[in-house]
Design a protein around this motif. Structure first.
Motif, short mmCIF file in Angstrom:
data_model
loop_
_atom_site.label_atom_id
_atom_site.label_comp_id
_atom_site.label_asym_id
_atom_site.label_seq_id
_atom_site.Cartn_x
_atom_site.Cartn_y
_atom_site.Cartn_z
N LEU A 1 21.95 -72.84 6.60
CA LEU A 1 23.19 -73.30 5.94
C LEU A 1 22.86 -73.57 4.48
N ILE A 2 23.21 -72.51 3.39
CA ILE A 2 22.92 -72.93 2.07
C ILE A 2 24.35 -72.61 1.07
N GLY A 3 23.90 -73.10 0.06
CA GLY A 3 25.07 -72.97 -0.85
C GLY A 3 24.62 -73.92 -2.27
N ALA B 1 29.29 -77.16 -2.31
CA ALA B 1 29.66 -76.01 -1.59
C ALA B 1 30.32 -76.37 -0.18
N GLY B 2 29.86 -77.53 0.13
CA GLY B 2 30.57 -78.15 1.38
C GLY B 2 29.40 -78.13 2.53
N LYS B 3 28.34 -77.82 2.34
CA LYS B 3 27.28 -77.28 3.41
C LYS B 3 26.99 -78.95 3.99
N SER B 4 26.62 -80.00 3.27
CA SER B 4 26.38 -81.30 4.00
C SER B 4 27.77 -81.83 4.62
N THR B 5 28.86 -81.56 4.04
CA THR B 5 30.27 -81.99 4.99
C THR B 5 30.05 -81.15 6.28
N VAL C 1 18.13 -73.72 15.78
CA VAL C 1 17.93 -74.53 14.62
C VAL C 1 18.90 -74.18 13.58
N LEU C 2 19.63 -75.15 13.17
CA LEU C 2 20.61 -74.88 11.89
C LEU C 2 20.00 -75.91 10.88
N PHE C 3 19.75 -75.33 9.89
CA PHE C 3 19.18 -76.35 8.63
C PHE C 3 19.70 -75.97 7.34
N THR C 4 19.63 -77.02 6.43
CA THR C 4 20.17 -76.92 5.22
C THR C 4 18.74 -77.15 4.19
N GLU C 5 18.84 -76.31 3.12
CA GLU C 5 17.56 -76.42 2.41
C GLU C 5 18.05 -75.55 0.96
N ILE D 1 23.69 -68.48 6.13
CA ILE D 1 25.08 -68.74 6.18
C ILE D 1 25.52 -69.27 4.69
N VAL D 2 26.17 -68.53 3.82
CA VAL D 2 26.40 -68.98 2.51
C VAL D 2 27.63 -69.55 2.34
N LEU D 3 27.76 -70.86 1.61
CA LEU D 3 29.13 -71.60 1.48
C LEU D 3 28.97 -71.38 -0.09
N ALA D 4 30.47 -71.55 -0.67
CA ALA D 4 30.64 -71.84 -1.95
C ALA D 4 32.16 -72.55 -1.90
N ARG D 5 32.23 -73.73 -2.69
CA ARG D 5 33.39 -74.54 -2.78
C ARG D 5 34.10 -74.47 -1.26
N GLY D 6 33.45 -74.78 -0.57
CA GLY D 6 33.94 -75.03 0.83
C GLY D 6 34.11 -73.88 1.78
N LYS D 7 34.24 -72.65 1.16
CA LYS D 7 34.45 -71.53 1.75
C LYS D 7 33.31 -70.49 2.19
N LEU D 8 33.25 -69.74 3.31
CA LEU D 8 31.80 -68.96 3.60
C LEU D 8 32.20 -67.72 2.90
N ILE D 9 31.36 -67.31 2.10
CA ILE D 9 31.38 -66.16 1.43
C ILE D 9 30.49 -65.11 1.95
#
Length: 260
Positions: free
Chosen positions: A33-35, A39-43, A197-201, A215-223
């Protein structure tokens, strides 16, 4: 499919930190889960873990709705977690850290008359063997190199025999060789145990080398989402994240200093 996140949203005082995000995590796969920052990934990650309650949407683990459940209750269902800053007891030995996790799993309370070292010894050693830390079992965690502490934390997370493992910035603060060793070990364990496994990095070399799906997020949205090649060549991802020098349209523009 271990984890199904559907139309997940989280607002803070009217600001949508996560806005209608949908994705899945299957067994036997590493999903990143990146961005960019904000981007909202931690939330999103913290809603899956139970630290935050969603404003709306669904989080289903093994076909059970877990949105809004407490982290401990989610953990007991079979969701493990590691943290960006490794969470171990530095004054205790490596094996004692794992033994405490095993005792917690089995709801065994350790009294002053029964130290952690007297419980679950064989199982703790087996877990340390899996992560390559059995030779350090009697050393205090506080004297270990940071990469080794991360391995101990992984053993602790595996003590609950999780079906899904959440890893928050697993390679943060690690040297390049340590990053690769830890992620290669994680990938091996994923295959052997058939867990998801779901990981942020933030390290893109780690993400593109080891993630089966991004999975790429930007400003809270999946892009965007897909394998490494799909995401690497995605025009929108290149624009907002991978470095074309451009950013996508901001949420608000200013005219004469007034937001509109």
């Amino acid at each position: 499919m271990l984890l199904r996140v559907g139309n997940l949203s989280k607002s803070f005082d009217g600001f949508k930190a996560v806005d209608g995000v949908t994705f899945e995590v299957p067994a036997g796969r590493l999903v990143a889960l990146i961005g960019p920052n904000g981007a909202g990934k931690s939330t999103c990650f913290n809603m899956v873990n139970g630290q935050l309650k969603p404003t709306s949407g669904s989080i289903r683990f093994n076909n059970q709705e877990i949105a809004g459940m407490r982290p401990r209750d989610i953990w007991r269902l079979g969701v493990g977690r590691t943290f960006q800053i490794a969470a171990t007891f530095n004054s205790m030995t490596v094996i004692e850290n794992v033994q405490i996790a095993l005792a917690s799993r089995d709801k065994h309370l350790l009294g002053l008359w029964k130290p952690a070292s007297a419980s679950h010894t064989d199982e703790a050693m087996a877990l340390l063997e899996q992560v390559g830390m059995a030779g350090h079992a009697r050393r205090a965690c506080g004297v270990l190199a940071y990469g080794d502490v991360k391995r101990v934390e992984l053993a602790i997370a595996l003590a609950n025999q999780p079906k899904l493992l959440l890893m928050d910035e697993p390679t943060a603060g690690m040297a390049p060789n340590e990053r690769n060793d830890l992620m290669a070990l994680t990938k091996q364990l994923v295959k052997e145990r058939d867990i998801g496994v779901l990981f942020t990095e933030h390290s893109m070399d780690v993400v593109f080398e080891y993630a089966d799906k991004l999975i790429v997020l930007a400003r809270g949205k999946l892009i965007a989402q897909g394998d490494a090649e799909t995401v690497r060549n995605h025009a929108h991802v290149q624009e907002v994240y991978l470095g074309t020098g451009k950013s996508f349209t901001p949420r608000a523009t200013f005219a004469g200093g007034v937001r509109r």
